[in-house]
Design an enzyme around this catalytic site. Sequence first.
Site, mmCIF file in Angstrom:
data_model
loop_
_atom_site.group_PDB
_atom_site.id
_atom_site.type_symbol
_atom_site.label_atom_id
_atom_site.label_comp_id
_atom_site.label_asym_id
_atom_site.label_seq_id
_atom_site.Cartn_x
_atom_site.Cartn_y
_atom_site.Cartn_z
ATOM 1 N N GLU A 39 -16.436 3.090 -6.948
ATOM 2 C CA GLU A 39 -15.411 4.012 -7.450
ATOM 3 C C GLU A 39 -15.685 4.362 -8.917
ATOM 4 O O GLU A 39 -15.391 5.476 -9.365
ATOM 5 C CB GLU A 39 -14.024 3.366 -7.360
ATOM 6 C CG GLU A 39 -13.566 3.032 -5.947
ATOM 7 C CD GLU A 39 -12.458 1.966 -5.907
ATOM 8 O OE1 GLU A 39 -11.856 1.818 -4.835
ATOM 9 O OE2 GLU A 39 -12.203 1.278 -6.908
ATOM 10 N N ASP A 226 -7.723 4.073 4.437
ATOM 11 C CA ASP A 226 -7.409 3.560 5.775
ATOM 12 C C ASP A 226 -5.893 3.550 5.969
ATOM 13 O O ASP A 226 -5.129 3.571 5.004
ATOM 14 C CB ASP A 226 -8.021 2.169 5.990
ATOM 15 C CG ASP A 226 -7.796 1.209 4.846
ATOM 16 O OD1 ASP A 226 -8.411 1.393 3.778
ATOM 17 O OD2 ASP A 226 -6.967 0.295 4.984
#
Length: 268
Positions: A39, A226
């Site tokens: 990230e 998710d």
Amino acid sequence: MAPQHEGTEVVAEEAEAEAADADKKLISNIVIVIAMQTEALPLVQRFQLMEDPDTVFPKGVPWVRYHGIYKDLRINLIWPGKDPIWGVDSVGTITASLVTFASIQELKPDLIINAGTSRGFQAKGACIGDVFLASDVAFHERRLPIPVFDEYGIGARRTFSTPNILRELNMKTGKLSTGDSLDMSPQDEALIIANDATVKDMEGAAVAYAADLFSVPAIFVKAVTDLVDGDKPTAEEFLQNMVAVTATLDQAVTNIVDFISGKCLSEL
Ligand code: ADE
């Protein structure tokens, strides 16, 4: 004659005046806390940050600071690094609080941005790839069933309010619940629901705790990899979406930093 005040009133008034001054001062120094290297690195490139060779952190810790100037903002991107024993990203609440604490001590930021991936509740409007700006944070794995300790464990707090970022960048908002597990036990699920959370992560409330100790404003940018109420196993869905969602997260952080440039806290 000057009005007579109790000592505590004077201190409170001084603190309020200081906070009001800070709200009107241009933001010049930002700390971005990001738990995972995948990230962090695209943002290091985007903002053209350099790794600090003489770390400001205590000798021996794996925490990494990337820094530089971007659009007149001093940016410090803090990644807690790889765990010295297991060699994986040092995700979770312990390192998140530690690096936030140390970053505030060493770098004195005007604002902290905690950015990362998260798990979302479809039933509350989250979809894969959505980016949320959290309105509130709380913990869901700190169960202390004794009056008041129970609330301390949950540690619910409002985040720094940024109505203009939300409106101008057309971002979604919702509550964030934090715990140290990627998956979710039934007990966690009940507590996340009790926290009224739309997204779940592994760092937010821990960053907020450390930031609040020193009254440093903090915002939480969370992209959904998710779904709690989707049909795929968590780890599989997370790994499958990680790269694409990270690109979306990094774009959202860039948009926020662009928006912040040239503004003061009260304009966010
Ligand atoms: N970040 C991405 N997926 C996550 C999950 N399932 N739990 C906590 N943080 C996450």
